[in-house]
Write a protein that holds these residues in place. Structure first.
Motif, PDB file in Angstrom:
ATOM      1  N   ALA A  85      50.298  -8.745 -37.999  1.00 17.39           N
ATOM      2  CA  ALA A  85      49.233  -8.245 -37.129  1.00 17.39           C
ATOM      3  C   ALA A  85      49.750  -7.849 -35.746  1.00 17.39           C
ATOM      4  CB  ALA A  85      48.128  -9.287 -36.984  1.00 17.39           C
ATOM      5  N   GLY A  86      51.060  -7.770 -35.610  1.00 16.52           N
ATOM      6  CA  GLY A  86      51.641  -7.394 -34.325  1.00 16.52           C
ATOM      7  C   GLY A  86      51.229  -5.988 -33.913  1.00 16.52           C
ATOM      8  N   TYR A  87      51.123  -5.777 -32.621  1.00 16.80           N
ATOM      9  CA  TYR A  87      50.798  -4.444 -32.126  1.00 16.80           C
ATOM     10  C   TYR A  87      51.971  -3.495 -32.368  1.00 16.80           C
ATOM     11  CZ  TYR A  87      46.471  -5.932 -29.878  1.00 16.80           C
ATOM     12  OH  TYR A  87      45.210  -6.390 -29.642  1.00 16.80           O
ATOM     13  N   PRO A  88      51.673  -2.227 -32.615  1.00 14.63           N
ATOM     14  CA  PRO A  88      52.724  -1.262 -32.946  1.00 14.63           C
ATOM     15  C   PRO A  88      53.488  -0.778 -31.723  1.00 14.63           C
ATOM     16  CG  PRO A  88      50.623  -0.141 -32.817  1.00 14.63           C
ATOM     17  CD  PRO A  88      50.325  -1.606 -32.635  1.00 14.63           C
ATOM     18  N   ASP A  89      54.504   0.038 -31.989  1.00 11.11           N
ATOM     19  CA  ASP A  89      55.195   0.708 -30.892  1.00 11.11           C
ATOM     20  C   ASP A  89      54.354   1.912 -30.461  1.00 11.11           C
ATOM     21  OD1 ASP A  89      55.729   2.849 -32.681  1.00 11.11           O
ATOM     22  OD2 ASP A  89      57.696   2.054 -33.199  1.00 11.11           O
ATOM     23  N   ARG A  90      54.843   2.682 -29.520  1.00  8.80           N
ATOM     24  CA  ARG A  90      54.033   3.778 -28.970  1.00  8.80           C
ATOM     25  C   ARG A  90      53.793   4.903 -29.963  1.00  8.80           C
ATOM     26  NH1 ARG A  90      57.264   5.298 -23.781  1.00  8.80           N
ATOM     27  NH2 ARG A  90      56.944   3.065 -23.583  1.00  8.80           N
ATOM     28  N   ASP A  91      54.561   4.901 -31.084  1.00 11.15           N
ATOM     29  CA  ASP A  91      54.368   5.905 -32.128  1.00 11.15           C
ATOM     30  C   ASP A  91      53.506   5.380 -33.276  1.00 11.15           C
ATOM     31  OD1 ASP A  91      55.930   7.684 -30.709  1.00 11.15           O
ATOM     32  OD2 ASP A  91      57.773   7.068 -31.705  1.00 11.15           O
ATOM     33  N   GLY A  92      53.011   4.154 -33.131  1.00  7.58           N
ATOM     34  CA  GLY A  92      52.133   3.594 -34.155  1.00  7.58           C
ATOM     35  C   GLY A  92      52.813   2.838 -35.265  1.00  7.58           C
ATOM     36  N   HIS A  93      54.102   2.552 -35.112  1.00  6.78           N
ATOM     37  CA  HIS A  93      54.840   1.806 -36.129  1.00  6.78           C
ATOM     38  C   HIS A  93      54.885   0.316 -35.781  1.00  6.78           C
ATOM     39  CE1 HIS A  93      56.601   5.485 -37.963  1.00  6.78           C
ATOM     40  NE2 HIS A  93      56.559   5.937 -36.716  1.00  6.78           N
ATOM     41  N   VAL A  94      54.520  -0.534 -36.737  1.00  7.39           N
ATOM     42  CA  VAL A  94      54.683  -1.976 -36.558  1.00  7.39           C
ATOM     43  C   VAL A  94      56.092  -2.319 -37.010  1.00  7.39           C
ATOM     44  CG1 VAL A  94      53.888  -4.278 -37.206  1.00  7.39           C
ATOM     45  CG2 VAL A  94      52.236  -2.416 -36.949  1.00  7.39           C
ATOM     46  N   THR A  95      56.941  -2.696 -36.067  1.00  7.12           N
ATOM     47  CA  THR A  95      58.333  -3.035 -36.391  1.00  7.12           C
ATOM     48  C   THR A  95      58.586  -4.497 -36.028  1.00  7.12           C
ATOM     49  OG1 THR A  95      59.174  -2.303 -34.238  1.00  7.12           O
ATOM     50  CG2 THR A  95      59.078  -0.668 -36.006  1.00  7.12           C
ATOM     51  N   LEU A  96      59.203  -5.212 -36.937  1.00  9.81           N
ATOM     52  CA  LEU A  96      59.360  -6.657 -36.789  1.00  9.81           C
ATOM     53  C   LEU A  96      60.823  -7.064 -36.685  1.00  9.81           C
ATOM     54  CD1 LEU A  96      56.731  -7.781 -39.465  1.00  9.81           C
ATOM     55  CD2 LEU A  96      56.387  -7.299 -37.039  1.00  9.81           C
ATOM     56  N   ASP A  97      61.053  -8.134 -35.929  1.00  7.15           N
ATOM     57  CA  ASP A  97      62.398  -8.681 -35.698  1.00  7.15           C
ATOM     58  C   ASP A  97      62.393 -10.169 -36.017  1.00  7.15           C
ATOM     59  OD1 ASP A  97      62.945  -6.160 -34.485  1.00  7.15           O
ATOM     60  OD2 ASP A  97      62.347  -6.943 -32.525  1.00  7.15           O
ATOM     61  N   ALA A  98      63.483 -10.672 -36.544  1.00  6.58           N
ATOM     62  CA  ALA A  98      63.588 -12.112 -36.791  1.00  6.58           C
ATOM     63  C   ALA A  98      65.035 -12.510 -37.013  1.00  6.58           C
ATOM     64  CB  ALA A  98      62.758 -12.517 -38.014  1.00  6.58           C
ATOM     65  N   CYS A  99      65.324 -13.779 -36.750  1.00  4.44           N
ATOM     66  CA  CYS A  99      66.642 -14.317 -37.109  1.00  4.44           C
ATOM     67  C   CYS A  99      66.510 -15.791 -37.454  1.00  4.44           C
ATOM     68  CB  CYS A  99      67.663 -14.112 -35.990  1.00  4.44           C
ATOM     69  SG  CYS A  99      67.451 -15.161 -34.535  1.00  4.44           S
ATOM     70  N   ILE A 100      67.531 -16.288 -38.135  1.00  2.69           N
ATOM     71  CA  ILE A 100      67.548 -17.685 -38.567  1.00  2.69           C
ATOM     72  C   ILE A 100      68.995 -18.168 -38.544  1.00  2.69           C
ATOM     73  CG2 ILE A 100      67.838 -17.177 -41.039  1.00  2.69           C
ATOM     74  CD1 ILE A 100      65.667 -19.390 -41.532  1.00  2.69           C
ATOM     75  N   MET A 101      69.181 -19.454 -38.269  1.00  2.00           N
ATOM     76  CA  MET A 101      70.536 -20.012 -38.178  1.00  2.00           C
ATOM     77  C   MET A 101      70.522 -21.453 -38.658  1.00  2.00           C
ATOM     78  SD  MET A 101      73.109 -19.692 -34.920  1.00  2.00           S
ATOM     79  CE  MET A 101      74.876 -19.913 -35.120  1.00  2.00           C
ATOM     80  N   ASP A 102      71.522 -21.830 -39.451  1.00  2.00           N
ATOM     81  CA  ASP A 102      71.529 -23.181 -40.008  1.00  2.00           C
ATOM     82  C   ASP A 102      72.586 -24.066 -39.345  1.00  2.00           C
ATOM     83  OD1 ASP A 102      74.024 -22.623 -41.153  1.00  2.00           O
ATOM     84  OD2 ASP A 102      73.276 -22.536 -43.213  1.00  2.00           O
ATOM     85  N   GLU A 103      72.718 -25.281 -39.861  1.00  2.00           N
ATOM     86  CA  GLU A 103      73.595 -26.278 -39.257  1.00  2.00           C
ATOM     87  C   GLU A 103      75.075 -25.988 -39.484  1.00  2.00           C
ATOM     88  OE1 GLU A 103      72.978 -27.741 -43.502  1.00  2.00           O
ATOM     89  OE2 GLU A 103      71.834 -26.664 -41.970  1.00  2.00           O
ATOM     90  N   LYS A 104      75.369 -25.060 -40.384  1.00  2.00           N
ATOM     91  CA  LYS A 104      76.757 -24.724 -40.683  1.00  2.00           C
ATOM     92  C   LYS A 104      77.244 -23.500 -39.912  1.00  2.00           C
ATOM     93  CE  LYS A 104      76.210 -26.608 -45.345  1.00  2.00           C
ATOM     94  NZ  LYS A 104      76.240 -26.306 -46.809  1.00  2.00           N
ATOM     95  N   GLY A 105      76.376 -22.956 -39.075  1.00  2.00           N
ATOM     96  CA  GLY A 105      76.734 -21.760 -38.327  1.00  2.00           C
ATOM     97  C   GLY A 105      76.436 -20.474 -39.062  1.00  2.00           C
ATOM     98  N   ASN A 106      75.842 -20.583 -40.254  1.00  2.00           N
ATOM     99  CA  ASN A 106      75.425 -19.389 -40.980  1.00  2.00           C
ATOM    100  C   ASN A 106      74.207 -18.783 -40.299  1.00  2.00           C
ATOM    101  OD1 ASN A 106      77.367 -19.790 -43.115  1.00  2.00           O
ATOM    102  ND2 ASN A 106      76.036 -21.413 -43.885  1.00  2.00           N
ATOM    103  N   CYS A 107      74.102 -17.467 -40.298  1.00  2.00           N
ATOM    104  CA  CYS A 107      72.958 -16.841 -39.645  1.00  2.00           C
ATOM    105  C   CYS A 107      72.653 -15.488 -40.270  1.00  2.00           C
ATOM    106  CB  CYS A 107      73.209 -16.693 -38.148  1.00  2.00           C
ATOM    107  SG  CYS A 107      74.782 -15.914 -37.710  1.00  2.00           S
ATOM    108  N   GLY A 108      71.417 -15.061 -40.092  1.00  2.00           N
ATOM    109  CA  GLY A 108      70.990 -13.767 -40.600  1.00  2.00           C
ATOM    110  C   GLY A 108      69.853 -13.245 -39.757  1.00  2.00           C
TER     111      GLY A 108
END
Length: 336
Positions: A85-108
């Motif tokens: 339900a995030g608000y879109p960018d100025r062109d009307g696109h809803v673009t999402l960002d995320a990251c995750i990191m574990d105890e071993k230093g792995n991340c995505g």
């Protein structure tokens, strides 16, 4: 002349006084919370923490807990700063960002991804199923669909209405601490949910997810999906996350800085404060007009936060006192 017995008595008394004096000068810190513990940014962190606790409370892994926790605000149709339900960018696109990191230093992470409701799921898939750390844009969407996730329209009627209203003036000015304001039409934001958890085994993981600045330039990416900026975890030291205007967090590699300061002996709150002060020192004029907050937890389970402006809060859940919201300390006092 002092006898050996009297000398021992006097020495013992002196040692006792020295101990008392030292104790008064350096009072003992409050005991660290019992593990597990989960903390997250803003008031919507309470519901997120509650979901994370369903895993942590049963002895589950911190990584599973933070993923499950942040999916709650990602799915909340009343939350216009995170997820579908995030608000879109100025062109009307809803673009999402995320990251995750574990105890071993792995991340995505994923950035500027469209059509997928839960970016945190994709971030974890990037971490576990690819040799990469970050996928962006259509490539991230393509990967998510290949992994079996549903491609769907994310622009909700309410978000579309606000976007069209914004188009009338095209004035861009983010409102600080937007999650504390429930007034319709006053949701132009720059806020995020960042979550950090320590499980019963003492392992730390973190997650961060956002829809980014409302009505941003198409393709803009803030700090939230960038490891070291929006989130960083070192299982030997602790973890940190951030919220607010991501550009200034990126410029200071904020979350990594907080963790490194904790490595040097700073408390979580003191480390967060120093990271904020770096922004103030480098860009004092900018710092007065924006909000940035840092949240951190160390290996002991001690936590703390600090923000540029008044109004930042964070949620805490542990085995002793669940579901509480804490007001973060800050540098600038709001005049509003």
């Amino acid at each position: 002349m002092l006898s050996r017995r009297n000398f021992i008595k006097i020495s013992s008394a002196s040692a006792a006084c020295a101990t008392i004096s030292t104790s008064l000068a350096n009072p003992l810190k409050a005991a660290a919370p019992k593990l597990p513990v989960v903390i997250s940014t803003w008031d919507f962190g309470i519901a997120a923490n509650k979901e994370a606790w369903t895993i942590l409370g049963k002895g589950g892994r911190a990584l599973d807990a933070v993923e499950a926790g942040v999916k709650i605000p990602e799915a909340d149709l009343n939350n216009h700063t995170v997820g579908r339900a995030g608000y879109p960018d100025r062109d009307g696109h809803v673009t999402l960002d995320a990251c995750i990191m574990d105890e071993k230093g792995n991340c995505g992470s994923v950035a500027a991804m469209e059509y997928i409701a839960h970016p945190i799921e994709v971030a974890r898939m990037v971490m576990e199923k690819t040799p990469h750390v970050m996928l962006v844009g259509e490539g991230a969407t393509q990967f998510a669909v290949e992994q079996g996730l549903k491609r769907e329209k994310l622009l909700t009627p309410e978000s579309e209405k606000e976007w069209k209203k914004w188009l009338e003036t095209k004035q861009y000015k983010p409102v600080m601490n937007i999650e504390n304001s429930q007034k319709p039409g006053n949701q132009y934001n720059h806020d995020t949910i960042g979550m950090l958890a320590i499980d019963a085994k003492g392992n730390i993981s973190g997650a961060c997810t956002t829809s980014g600045m409302a009505f941003k330039m198409h393709g803009r990416v803030g700090d939230s999906p960038i490891i070291g900026a929006g989130l960083y975890v070192d299982n030997e030291v602790g973890g940190a996350t951030s919220t607010g205007v991501g550009e200034e967090v990126i410029r200071n590699v904020g979350s990594f800085l907080v963790v490194e300061l904790m490595r040097q002996g700073y408390t979580p709150e003191a480390a967060c404060k120093e990271a904020v002060m770096r922004i103030v020192k480098k860009k004092p004029d900018t710092a007065k007009e924006i909000q940035v907050g840092f949240l951190a937890i160390n290996k002991k389970g001690e936590y703390g936060a600090y923000a540029l402006q008044d109004g930042f809060s964070y949620a805490v859940c542990d085995s002793e006192k669940q579901d509480r919201l804490i007001k973060g300390k800050f540098y600038y006092k709001s005049n509003k």
